[in-house]
Scaffold this motif. Structure first.
Motif, PDB file in Angstrom:
ATOM      1  N   GLY A  70      -7.162  -2.030  -9.064  1.00 44.49           N
ATOM      2  CA  GLY A  70      -8.510  -2.331  -8.598  1.00 44.49           C
ATOM      3  C   GLY A  70      -8.907  -3.784  -8.777  1.00 44.49           C
ATOM      4  O   GLY A  70      -9.991  -4.188  -8.359  1.00 44.49           O
ATOM      5  N   GLU A  71      -8.056  -4.581  -9.374  1.00 41.19           N
ATOM      6  CA  GLU A  71      -8.350  -5.993  -9.629  1.00 41.19           C
ATOM      7  C   GLU A  71      -7.541  -6.938  -8.740  1.00 41.19           C
ATOM      8  O   GLU A  71      -8.019  -7.994  -8.367  1.00 41.19           O
ATOM      9  CB  GLU A  71      -8.060  -6.333 -11.102  1.00 41.19           C
ATOM     10  N   THR A  72      -6.326  -6.562  -8.429  1.00 40.47           N
ATOM     11  CA  THR A  72      -5.420  -7.438  -7.698  1.00 40.47           C
ATOM     12  C   THR A  72      -5.738  -7.405  -6.205  1.00 40.47           C
ATOM     13  O   THR A  72      -5.779  -6.337  -5.604  1.00 40.47           O
ATOM     14  CB  THR A  72      -3.952  -7.013  -7.920  1.00 40.47           C
ATOM     15  N   TYR A  73      -5.966  -8.567  -5.632  1.00 43.76           N
ATOM     16  CA  TYR A  73      -6.193  -8.708  -4.190  1.00 43.76           C
ATOM     17  C   TYR A  73      -5.433  -9.937  -3.707  1.00 43.76           C
ATOM     18  O   TYR A  73      -5.460 -10.988  -4.347  1.00 43.76           O
ATOM     19  CB  TYR A  73      -7.683  -8.878  -3.875  1.00 43.76           C
ATOM     20  N   ARG A  74      -4.743  -9.795  -2.592  1.00 45.00           N
ATOM     21  CA  ARG A  74      -4.053 -10.920  -1.972  1.00 45.00           C
ATOM     22  C   ARG A  74      -4.319 -10.888  -0.469  1.00 45.00           C
ATOM     23  O   ARG A  74      -4.417  -9.827   0.133  1.00 45.00           O
ATOM     24  CB  ARG A  74      -2.535 -10.866  -2.203  1.00 45.00           C
ATOM     25  N   LEU A  75      -4.370 -12.061   0.127  1.00 48.32           N
ATOM     26  CA  LEU A  75      -4.592 -12.231   1.563  1.00 48.32           C
ATOM     27  C   LEU A  75      -3.505 -13.156   2.089  1.00 48.32           C
ATOM     28  O   LEU A  75      -3.291 -14.237   1.539  1.00 48.32           O
ATOM     29  CB  LEU A  75      -5.973 -12.845   1.808  1.00 48.32           C
ATOM     30  N   TYR A  76      -2.813 -12.705   3.128  1.00 44.00           N
ATOM     31  CA  TYR A  76      -1.718 -13.475   3.695  1.00 44.00           C
ATOM     32  C   TYR A  76      -1.888 -13.607   5.213  1.00 44.00           C
ATOM     33  O   TYR A  76      -2.147 -12.608   5.885  1.00 44.00           O
ATOM     34  CB  TYR A  76      -0.381 -12.775   3.450  1.00 44.00           C
ATOM     35  N   PRO A  77      -1.699 -14.801   5.781  1.00 44.77           N
ATOM     36  CA  PRO A  77      -1.671 -14.931   7.243  1.00 44.77           C
ATOM     37  C   PRO A  77      -0.397 -14.266   7.755  1.00 44.77           C
ATOM     38  O   PRO A  77       0.628 -14.254   7.064  1.00 44.77           O
ATOM     39  CB  PRO A  77      -1.654 -16.440   7.468  1.00 44.77           C
ATOM     40  N   SER A  78      -0.457 -13.702   8.966  1.00 45.54           N
ATOM     41  CA  SER A  78       0.706 -12.975   9.473  1.00 45.54           C
ATOM     42  C   SER A  78       0.940 -13.224  10.954  1.00 45.54           C
ATOM     43  O   SER A  78       0.075 -13.717  11.669  1.00 45.54           O
ATOM     44  CB  SER A  78       0.512 -11.470   9.250  1.00 45.54           C
ATOM     45  N   GLY A 123      20.293 -13.676   5.609  1.00 40.94           N
ATOM     46  CA  GLY A 123      20.558 -15.107   5.687  1.00 40.94           C
ATOM     47  C   GLY A 123      19.575 -15.794   6.604  1.00 40.94           C
ATOM     48  O   GLY A 123      18.666 -15.161   7.151  1.00 40.94           O
ATOM     49  N   PRO A 124      19.756 -17.093   6.808  1.00 38.11           N
ATOM     50  CA  PRO A 124      18.786 -17.885   7.573  1.00 38.11           C
ATOM     51  C   PRO A 124      18.595 -17.459   9.021  1.00 38.11           C
ATOM     52  O   PRO A 124      17.550 -17.686   9.589  1.00 38.11           O
ATOM     53  CB  PRO A 124      19.343 -19.308   7.510  1.00 38.11           C
ATOM     54  N   GLY A 125      19.569 -16.820   9.643  1.00 41.69           N
ATOM     55  CA  GLY A 125      19.434 -16.393  11.025  1.00 41.69           C
ATOM     56  C   GLY A 125      18.837 -15.008  11.180  1.00 41.69           C
ATOM     57  O   GLY A 125      18.674 -14.514  12.296  1.00 41.69           O
ATOM     58  N   ASN A 126      18.480 -14.377  10.083  1.00 39.89           N
ATOM     59  CA  ASN A 126      17.975 -13.012  10.119  1.00 39.89           C
ATOM     60  C   ASN A 126      16.475 -13.007  10.408  1.00 39.89           C
ATOM     61  O   ASN A 126      15.699 -13.597   9.662  1.00 39.89           O
ATOM     62  CB  ASN A 126      18.253 -12.319   8.787  1.00 39.89           C
ATOM     63  N   PRO A 127      16.036 -12.307  11.469  1.00 33.42           N
ATOM     64  CA  PRO A 127      14.607 -12.274  11.811  1.00 33.42           C
ATOM     65  C   PRO A 127      13.720 -11.588  10.776  1.00 33.42           C
ATOM     66  O   PRO A 127      12.505 -11.753  10.812  1.00 33.42           O
ATOM     67  CB  PRO A 127      14.561 -11.496  13.133  1.00 33.42           C
ATOM     68  N   LEU A 128      14.300 -10.828   9.834  1.00 32.28           N
ATOM     69  CA  LEU A 128      13.485 -10.153   8.816  1.00 32.28           C
ATOM     70  C   LEU A 128      13.227 -11.029   7.593  1.00 32.28           C
ATOM     71  O   LEU A 128      12.556 -10.602   6.661  1.00 32.28           O
ATOM     72  CB  LEU A 128      14.149  -8.844   8.368  1.00 32.28           C
ATOM     73  N   GLY A 129      13.737 -12.246   7.593  1.00 34.45           N
ATOM     74  CA  GLY A 129      13.488 -13.135   6.470  1.00 34.45           C
ATOM     75  C   GLY A 129      14.174 -12.666   5.197  1.00 34.45           C
ATOM     76  O   GLY A 129      15.236 -12.042   5.234  1.00 34.45           O
ATOM     77  N   GLY A 161       4.881  -9.954  10.391  1.00 32.71           N
ATOM     78  CA  GLY A 161       5.680 -10.976   9.716  1.00 32.71           C
ATOM     79  C   GLY A 161       4.838 -11.843   8.799  1.00 32.71           C
ATOM     80  O   GLY A 161       3.673 -12.127   9.095  1.00 32.71           O
ATOM     81  N   LEU A 162       5.439 -12.261   7.691  1.00 35.92           N
ATOM     82  CA  LEU A 162       4.801 -13.148   6.720  1.00 35.92           C
ATOM     83  C   LEU A 162       5.736 -14.319   6.418  1.00 35.92           C
ATOM     84  O   LEU A 162       6.946 -14.223   6.639  1.00 35.92           O
ATOM     85  CB  LEU A 162       4.524 -12.412   5.405  1.00 35.92           C
ATOM     86  N   TYR A 163       5.171 -15.405   5.912  1.00 32.19           N
ATOM     87  CA  TYR A 163       6.013 -16.471   5.390  1.00 32.19           C
ATOM     88  C   TYR A 163       6.913 -15.873   4.313  1.00 32.19           C
ATOM     89  O   TYR A 163       6.501 -14.968   3.583  1.00 32.19           O
ATOM     90  CB  TYR A 163       5.166 -17.579   4.746  1.00 32.19           C
ATOM     91  N   ASN A 164       8.137 -16.373   4.187  1.00 35.30           N
ATOM     92  CA  ASN A 164       9.060 -15.834   3.190  1.00 35.30           C
ATOM     93  C   ASN A 164       8.486 -15.868   1.776  1.00 35.30           C
ATOM     94  O   ASN A 164       8.657 -14.917   1.011  1.00 35.30           O
ATOM     95  CB  ASN A 164      10.400 -16.557   3.237  1.00 35.30           C
ATOM     96  N   GLU A 165       7.786 -16.936   1.427  1.00 29.97           N
ATOM     97  CA  GLU A 165       7.229 -16.995   0.066  1.00 29.97           C
ATOM     98  C   GLU A 165       6.129 -15.948  -0.133  1.00 29.97           C
ATOM     99  O   GLU A 165       5.939 -15.438  -1.233  1.00 29.97           O
ATOM    100  CB  GLU A 165       6.730 -18.392  -0.300  1.00 29.97           C
ATOM    101  N   HIS A 166       5.430 -15.588   0.929  1.00 28.49           N
ATOM    102  CA  HIS A 166       4.384 -14.564   0.825  1.00 28.49           C
ATOM    103  C   HIS A 166       4.976 -13.163   0.758  1.00 28.49           C
ATOM    104  O   HIS A 166       4.522 -12.341  -0.028  1.00 28.49           O
ATOM    105  CB  HIS A 166       3.400 -14.673   1.982  1.00 28.49           C
ATOM    106  N   ILE A 167       5.990 -12.869   1.582  1.00 30.93           N
ATOM    107  CA  ILE A 167       6.585 -11.536   1.521  1.00 30.93           C
ATOM    108  C   ILE A 167       7.280 -11.346   0.177  1.00 30.93           C
ATOM    109  O   ILE A 167       7.278 -10.237  -0.364  1.00 30.93           O
ATOM    110  CB  ILE A 167       7.537 -11.241   2.708  1.00 30.93           C
ATOM    111  N   ALA A 168       7.835 -12.392  -0.396  1.00 27.98           N
ATOM    112  CA  ALA A 168       8.466 -12.269  -1.715  1.00 27.98           C
ATOM    113  C   ALA A 168       7.429 -11.863  -2.764  1.00 27.98           C
ATOM    114  O   ALA A 168       7.702 -11.021  -3.630  1.00 27.98           O
ATOM    115  CB  ALA A 168       9.150 -13.576  -2.110  1.00 27.98           C
ATOM    116  N   LYS A 169       6.237 -12.420  -2.679  1.00 24.85           N
ATOM    117  CA  LYS A 169       5.167 -12.065  -3.624  1.00 24.85           C
ATOM    118  C   LYS A 169       4.641 -10.661  -3.353  1.00 24.85           C
ATOM    119  O   LYS A 169       4.431  -9.878  -4.280  1.00 24.85           O
ATOM    120  CB  LYS A 169       4.062 -13.107  -3.578  1.00 24.85           C
ATOM    121  N   LEU A 170       4.417 -10.329  -2.068  1.00 27.22           N
ATOM    122  CA  LEU A 170       3.947  -8.989  -1.732  1.00 27.22           C
ATOM    123  C   LEU A 170       4.996  -7.945  -2.122  1.00 27.22           C
ATOM    124  O   LEU A 170       4.656  -6.864  -2.604  1.00 27.22           O
ATOM    125  CB  LEU A 170       3.625  -8.902  -0.242  1.00 27.22           C
TER     126      LEU A 170
END
Length: 183
Positions: A70-78, A123-129, A161-170
């Protein structure tokens, strides 16, 4: 230098978004979408938090995450699907989490473009990041992308889709069983 009203509003909203989610910078291309920077309330979409909930807003091009505490909230552009035909809306949940996912084009993707490879390894060519949250809907994912130009615009065949650094956190926050709503 003259400033437009829209430019002023975008700059102000970007500043507010930075306060709402200070751990994440909002890239310039995403600042154009003011509505993606507005926090929504999870109670408008779910009866309970459970282990956590995600709302993927396809119009605002934003992913909202609330933790079960109930405390943790995150917002990511997608990024969002390129057309209404590819956009599935409604309720689903995270059924699997994969770090270093492989990508397999769907049958409809291969039908549209037979030159697509059968499988793309991690890897770098993978569309799923770098990370992927697999949803209970077949072929739908919340995943990263190595192509940062895609975030903030329609660019996928159905996934969010999210930035790789954002999906890693999510990825570290969301558990299997996290309820998801695409609106």
């Amino acid at each position: 230098m003259t400033r437009s009203r829209r430019g002023f509003l975008v700059a102000g909203a970007a500043g507010l978004a930075t306060l709402a989610a200070p751990a994440f910078a909002v890239p310039g291309a995403v600042q154009r979408n003011v509505s993606a920077l507005q926090k929504i309330d999870w109670r408008d979409h779910f009866d309970a938090l459970g282990v956590g909930v995600i709302v993927a807003d396809t119009k605002a091009r934003a992913v909202h995450y609330w933790g079960g505490d109930g405390e943790t909230y995150r917002l990511y552009p997608s990024s969002v699907p390129v057309s209404p035909e590819l956009t599935k809306l409604g309720y689903t949940e995270v059924v699997r989490k994969v770090e270093g996912p492989t990508w397999t084009p769907t049958p409809s993707m291969r039908e549209r473009d037979p030159s697509l490879p059968k499988v793309v390894p991690a890897g770098p060519g993978n569309p799923l990041g770098t990370h992927a949250l697999y949803l209970s809907w077949q072929y739908y994912r919340i995943h990263g992308t190595h192509d940062t130009r895609k975030i903030g615009r329609p660019s996928s065949d159905g996934c969010i889709g999210l930035y790789n650094e954002h999906i890693a956190k999510l990825y570290t926050l969301a558990e299997v069983g996290t309820k998801v709503r695409l609106i």
